[in-house]
Motif scaffolding. Sequence first.
Motif, PDB file in Angstrom:
ATOM      1  N   SER A  90       0.811  -1.214   0.000  1.00  0.00           N
ATOM      2  CA  SER A  90       0.000   0.000   0.000  1.00  0.00           C
ATOM      3  C   SER A  90       0.849   1.271   0.000  1.00  0.00           C
ATOM      4  N   LEU A  91       0.172   2.373  -0.167  1.00  0.00           N
ATOM      5  CA  LEU A  91       0.766   3.704  -0.092  1.00  0.00           C
ATOM      6  C   LEU A  91       1.535   3.900   1.207  1.00  0.00           C
ATOM      7  N   LEU A  92       1.077   3.284   2.287  1.00  0.00           N
ATOM      8  CA  LEU A  92       1.708   3.467   3.592  1.00  0.00           C
ATOM      9  C   LEU A  92       3.116   2.888   3.639  1.00  0.00           C
ATOM     10  N   VAL A  93       3.398   1.933   2.777  1.00  0.00           N
ATOM     11  CA  VAL A  93       4.744   1.347   2.723  1.00  0.00           C
ATOM     12  C   VAL A  93       5.505   1.844   1.491  1.00  0.00           C
ATOM     13  N   VAL A  94       4.896   1.768   0.329  1.00  0.00           N
ATOM     14  CA  VAL A  94       5.621   2.149  -0.895  1.00  0.00           C
ATOM     15  C   VAL A  94       5.696   3.652  -1.097  1.00  0.00           C
ATOM     16  N   GLY A  95       4.801   4.391  -0.463  1.00  0.00           N
ATOM     17  CA  GLY A  95       4.845   5.853  -0.509  1.00  0.00           C
ATOM     18  C   GLY A  95       4.101   6.453  -1.680  1.00  0.00           C
ATOM     19  N   PRO A  96       3.854   7.747  -1.567  1.00  0.00           N
ATOM     20  CA  PRO A  96       3.225   8.453  -2.672  1.00  0.00           C
ATOM     21  C   PRO A  96       4.200   8.579  -3.848  1.00  0.00           C
ATOM     22  N   PRO A  97       3.677   8.796  -5.042  1.00  0.00           N
ATOM     23  CA  PRO A  97       4.567   8.997  -6.187  1.00  0.00           C
ATOM     24  C   PRO A  97       5.494  10.197  -5.940  1.00  0.00           C
TER      25      PRO A  97
ATOM     26  N   HIS B   5       8.562  -1.127   5.601  1.00  0.00           N
ATOM     27  CA  HIS B   5       8.327  -2.555   5.385  1.00  0.00           C
ATOM     28  C   HIS B   5       8.744  -3.343   6.625  1.00  0.00           C
ATOM     29  N   LEU B   6       9.871  -3.003   7.227  1.00  0.00           N
ATOM     30  CA  LEU B   6      10.307  -3.678   8.446  1.00  0.00           C
ATOM     31  C   LEU B   6       9.289  -3.487   9.571  1.00  0.00           C
ATOM     32  N   LEU B   7       8.748  -2.286   9.712  1.00  0.00           N
ATOM     33  CA  LEU B   7       7.723  -2.046  10.727  1.00  0.00           C
ATOM     34  C   LEU B   7       6.515  -2.961  10.506  1.00  0.00           C
ATOM     35  N   VAL B   8       6.106  -3.116   9.262  1.00  0.00           N
ATOM     36  CA  VAL B   8       4.954  -3.979   8.973  1.00  0.00           C
ATOM     37  C   VAL B   8       5.307  -5.450   9.228  1.00  0.00           C
ATOM     38  N   CYS B   9       6.533  -5.853   8.932  1.00  0.00           N
ATOM     39  CA  CYS B   9       6.942  -7.235   9.219  1.00  0.00           C
ATOM     40  C   CYS B   9       6.912  -7.497  10.725  1.00  0.00           C
ATOM     41  N   ASN B  10       7.327  -6.518  11.517  1.00  0.00           N
ATOM     42  CA  ASN B  10       7.239  -6.669  12.976  1.00  0.00           C
ATOM     43  C   ASN B  10       5.787  -6.686  13.443  1.00  0.00           C
ATOM     44  N   LEU B  11       4.963  -5.841  12.844  1.00  0.00           N
ATOM     45  CA  LEU B  11       3.532  -5.856  13.146  1.00  0.00           C
ATOM     46  C   LEU B  11       2.937  -7.227  12.823  1.00  0.00           C
ATOM     47  N   GLU B  12       3.378  -7.815  11.731  1.00  0.00           N
ATOM     48  CA  GLU B  12       2.867  -9.124  11.313  1.00  0.00           C
ATOM     49  C   GLU B  12       3.142 -10.197  12.370  1.00  0.00           C
ATOM     50  N   ILE B  13       4.288 -10.142  13.016  1.00  0.00           N
ATOM     51  CA  ILE B  13       4.606 -11.104  14.071  1.00  0.00           C
ATOM     52  C   ILE B  13       3.582 -10.992  15.196  1.00  0.00           C
ATOM     53  N   LEU B  14       3.316  -9.770  15.628  1.00  0.00           N
ATOM     54  CA  LEU B  14       2.345  -9.563  16.708  1.00  0.00           C
ATOM     55  C   LEU B  14       0.940  -9.963  16.274  1.00  0.00           C
ATOM     56  N   CYS B  15       0.566  -9.609  15.053  1.00  0.00           N
ATOM     57  CA  CYS B  15      -0.768  -9.968  14.554  1.00  0.00           C
ATOM     58  C   CYS B  15      -0.945 -11.473  14.463  1.00  0.00           C
ATOM     59  N   LYS B  16       0.076 -12.182  14.020  1.00  0.00           N
ATOM     60  CA  LYS B  16      -0.029 -13.645  13.931  1.00  0.00           C
ATOM     61  C   LYS B  16      -0.232 -14.252  15.314  1.00  0.00           C
ATOM     62  N   GLN B  17       0.398 -13.676  16.331  1.00  0.00           N
ATOM     63  CA  GLN B  17       0.177 -14.163  17.682  1.00  0.00           C
ATOM     64  C   GLN B  17      -1.267 -13.895  18.106  1.00  0.00           C
ATOM     65  N   LEU B  18      -1.769 -12.712  17.791  1.00  0.00           N
ATOM     66  CA  LEU B  18      -3.172 -12.402  18.099  1.00  0.00           C
ATOM     67  C   LEU B  18      -4.115 -13.331  17.344  1.00  0.00           C
ATOM     68  N   PHE B  19      -3.839 -13.593  16.063  1.00  0.00           N
ATOM     69  CA  PHE B  19      -4.682 -14.487  15.271  1.00  0.00           C
ATOM     70  C   PHE B  19      -4.679 -15.895  15.861  1.00  0.00           C
ATOM     71  N   HIS B  20      -3.522 -16.345  16.326  1.00  0.00           N
ATOM     72  CA  HIS B  20      -3.423 -17.681  16.911  1.00  0.00           C
ATOM     73  C   HIS B  20      -4.279 -17.782  18.175  1.00  0.00           C
ATOM     74  N   VAL B  21      -4.192 -16.784  19.039  1.00  0.00           N
ATOM     75  CA  VAL B  21      -5.010 -16.795  20.256  1.00  0.00           C
ATOM     76  C   VAL B  21      -6.486 -16.713  19.887  1.00  0.00           C
ATOM     77  N   GLN B  22      -6.820 -15.935  18.867  1.00  0.00           N
ATOM     78  CA  GLN B  22      -8.213 -15.845  18.413  1.00  0.00           C
ATOM     79  C   GLN B  22      -8.704 -17.215  17.945  1.00  0.00           C
ATOM     80  N   ASP B  23      -7.844 -17.969  17.280  1.00  0.00           N
ATOM     81  CA  ASP B  23      -8.224 -19.321  16.845  1.00  0.00           C
ATOM     82  C   ASP B  23      -8.483 -20.237  18.041  1.00  0.00           C
ATOM     83  N   LEU B  24      -7.675 -20.073  19.093  1.00  0.00           N
ATOM     84  CA  LEU B  24      -7.843 -20.895  20.294  1.00  0.00           C
ATOM     85  C   LEU B  24      -9.067 -20.495  21.107  1.00  0.00           C
ATOM     86  N   TYR B  25      -9.365 -19.198  21.094  1.00  0.00           N
ATOM     87  CA  TYR B  25     -10.471 -18.640  21.898  1.00  0.00           C
ATOM     88  C   TYR B  25     -11.346 -17.763  21.005  1.00  0.00           C
TER      89      TYR B  25
END
Length: 135
Positions: free
Chosen positions: A25-32, A43-63
Amino acid sequence: MLAFNSDGLLPPGDYPMTLDVLKQSLLVVGPPDTPNWNRRWRHLLVCNLEILCKQLFHVQDLYPGKISNIYIDGSFVEDKENPNDIDGYFECDYKFFATRQLQDELNRLDPHKTWTWNNESRRSHYISTKKQLPN
Protein backbone atom coordinates in the motif's frame (compact mmCIF):
# COMPACT_ATOMS: atom_id res chain seq x y z
CA MET A 1 -7.40 3.62 -2.96
CA LEU A 2 -5.40 5.29 -0.20
CA ALA A 3 -4.34 8.91 -0.62
CA PHE A 4 -3.10 11.52 1.81
CA ASN A 5 -4.97 14.81 2.03
CA SER A 6 -3.30 18.24 1.94
CA ASP A 7 -2.54 17.93 5.68
CA GLY A 8 -0.60 14.70 5.11
CA LEU A 9 -3.32 12.54 6.69
CA LEU A 10 -5.60 9.82 5.42
CA PRO A 11 -9.23 10.91 5.29
CA PRO A 12 -11.15 9.81 8.42
CA GLY A 13 -12.34 6.23 8.38
CA ASP A 14 -11.26 2.63 8.59
CA TYR A 15 -9.32 0.98 5.78
CA PRO A 16 -9.71 -2.81 6.09
CA MET A 17 -6.80 -4.72 4.57
CA THR A 18 -4.65 -7.77 4.98
CA LEU A 19 -1.01 -7.53 5.97
CA ASP A 20 0.01 -8.48 2.42
CA VAL A 21 -2.09 -5.64 1.02
CA LEU A 22 -0.65 -3.27 3.65
CA LYS A 23 2.90 -4.17 2.50
CA GLN A 24 1.99 -3.07 -1.03
CA SER A 25 0.00 0.00 0.00
CA LEU A 26 0.77 3.70 -0.09
CA LEU A 27 1.71 3.47 3.59
CA VAL A 28 4.74 1.35 2.72
CA VAL A 29 5.62 2.15 -0.90
CA GLY A 30 4.85 5.85 -0.51
CA PRO A 31 3.22 8.45 -2.67
CA PRO A 32 4.57 9.00 -6.19
CA ASP A 33 7.64 11.23 -6.45
CA THR A 34 8.79 10.82 -2.83
CA PRO A 35 12.45 9.84 -3.14
CA ASN A 36 13.09 10.06 0.62
CA TRP A 37 10.18 7.80 1.57
CA ASN A 38 11.79 5.10 3.71
CA ARG A 39 10.19 2.03 2.14
CA ARG A 40 12.68 -0.36 3.72
CA TRP A 41 11.99 0.93 7.26
CA ARG A 42 8.24 1.01 6.72
CA HIS A 43 8.33 -2.56 5.39
CA LEU A 44 10.31 -3.68 8.45
CA LEU A 45 7.72 -2.05 10.73
CA VAL A 46 4.95 -3.98 8.97
CA CYS A 47 6.94 -7.24 9.22
CA ASN A 48 7.24 -6.67 12.98
CA LEU A 49 3.53 -5.86 13.15
CA GLU A 50 2.87 -9.12 11.31
CA ILE A 51 4.61 -11.10 14.07
CA LEU A 52 2.34 -9.56 16.71
CA CYS A 53 -0.77 -9.97 14.55
CA LYS A 54 -0.03 -13.64 13.93
CA GLN A 55 0.18 -14.16 17.68
CA LEU A 56 -3.17 -12.40 18.10
CA PHE A 57 -4.68 -14.49 15.27
CA HIS A 58 -3.42 -17.68 16.91
CA VAL A 59 -5.01 -16.80 20.26
CA GLN A 60 -8.21 -15.85 18.41
CA ASP A 61 -8.22 -19.32 16.84
CA LEU A 62 -7.84 -20.90 20.29
CA TYR A 63 -10.47 -18.64 21.90
CA PRO A 64 -13.00 -17.60 19.26
CA GLY A 65 -14.70 -14.30 19.95
CA LYS A 66 -12.11 -13.10 22.46
CA ILE A 67 -10.13 -10.89 20.06
CA SER A 68 -11.57 -8.90 17.18
CA ASN A 69 -10.43 -5.95 15.10
CA ILE A 70 -6.80 -4.86 14.95
CA TYR A 71 -6.08 -1.21 14.11
CA ILE A 72 -2.91 0.66 13.26
CA ASP A 73 -2.44 4.38 13.68
CA GLY A 74 0.10 7.04 14.55
CA SER A 75 2.75 8.57 12.35
CA PHE A 76 2.91 5.37 10.27
CA VAL A 77 -0.42 6.30 8.67
CA GLU A 78 0.68 9.87 7.95
CA ASP A 79 2.64 11.38 5.09
CA LYS A 80 5.85 11.07 7.11
CA GLU A 81 8.91 9.67 5.37
CA ASN A 82 10.36 8.06 8.53
CA PRO A 83 7.81 7.19 11.20
CA ASN A 84 9.28 6.07 14.51
CA ASP A 85 6.95 3.11 14.90
CA ILE A 86 3.44 1.83 14.31
CA ASP A 87 0.85 2.60 16.95
CA GLY A 88 -1.72 -0.14 17.20
CA TYR A 89 -4.55 -1.49 19.23
CA PHE A 90 -7.09 -4.27 19.09
CA GLU A 91 -10.48 -5.06 20.54
CA CYS A 92 -10.82 -7.95 22.94
CA ASP A 93 -13.09 -9.45 25.55
CA TYR A 94 -12.69 -7.46 28.77
CA LYS A 95 -12.65 -10.46 31.12
CA PHE A 96 -10.10 -12.24 28.91
CA PHE A 97 -7.90 -9.14 29.22
CA ALA A 98 -8.55 -8.29 32.90
CA THR A 99 -7.75 -11.79 34.16
CA ARG A 100 -4.39 -11.68 32.33
CA GLN A 101 -5.36 -14.78 30.36
CA LEU A 102 -4.83 -12.86 27.13
CA GLN A 103 -1.37 -11.69 28.20
CA ASP A 104 -0.40 -15.17 29.35
CA GLU A 105 -1.59 -16.81 26.11
CA LEU A 106 0.25 -14.25 23.96
CA ASN A 107 3.47 -14.60 25.95
CA ARG A 108 3.33 -18.39 25.55
CA LEU A 109 3.69 -17.74 21.81
CA ASP A 110 6.25 -14.95 22.02
CA PRO A 111 9.84 -16.01 22.73
CA HIS A 112 10.63 -12.47 23.94
CA LYS A 113 7.60 -12.25 26.28
CA THR A 114 6.86 -8.71 25.05
CA TRP A 115 3.14 -8.74 25.81
CA THR A 116 2.45 -6.50 28.78
CA TRP A 117 0.22 -3.60 29.65
CA ASN A 118 2.36 -2.58 32.59
CA ASN A 119 3.83 0.86 31.82
CA GLU A 120 6.76 0.17 34.14
CA SER A 121 7.83 -2.64 31.80
CA ARG A 122 8.19 -0.33 28.81
CA ARG A 123 11.71 0.65 27.78
CA SER A 124 13.27 3.66 26.09
CA HIS A 125 14.35 3.10 22.52
CA TYR A 126 16.91 5.14 20.62
CA ILE A 127 14.62 5.84 17.65
CA SER A 128 11.52 6.86 19.56
CA THR A 129 10.56 9.39 22.17
CA LYS A 130 7.88 6.98 23.40
CA LYS A 131 8.67 3.99 25.58
CA GLN A 132 8.28 0.70 23.77
CA LEU A 133 7.28 -2.83 24.68
CA PRO A 134 10.12 -4.84 26.20
CA ASN A 135 12.04 -7.16 23.89
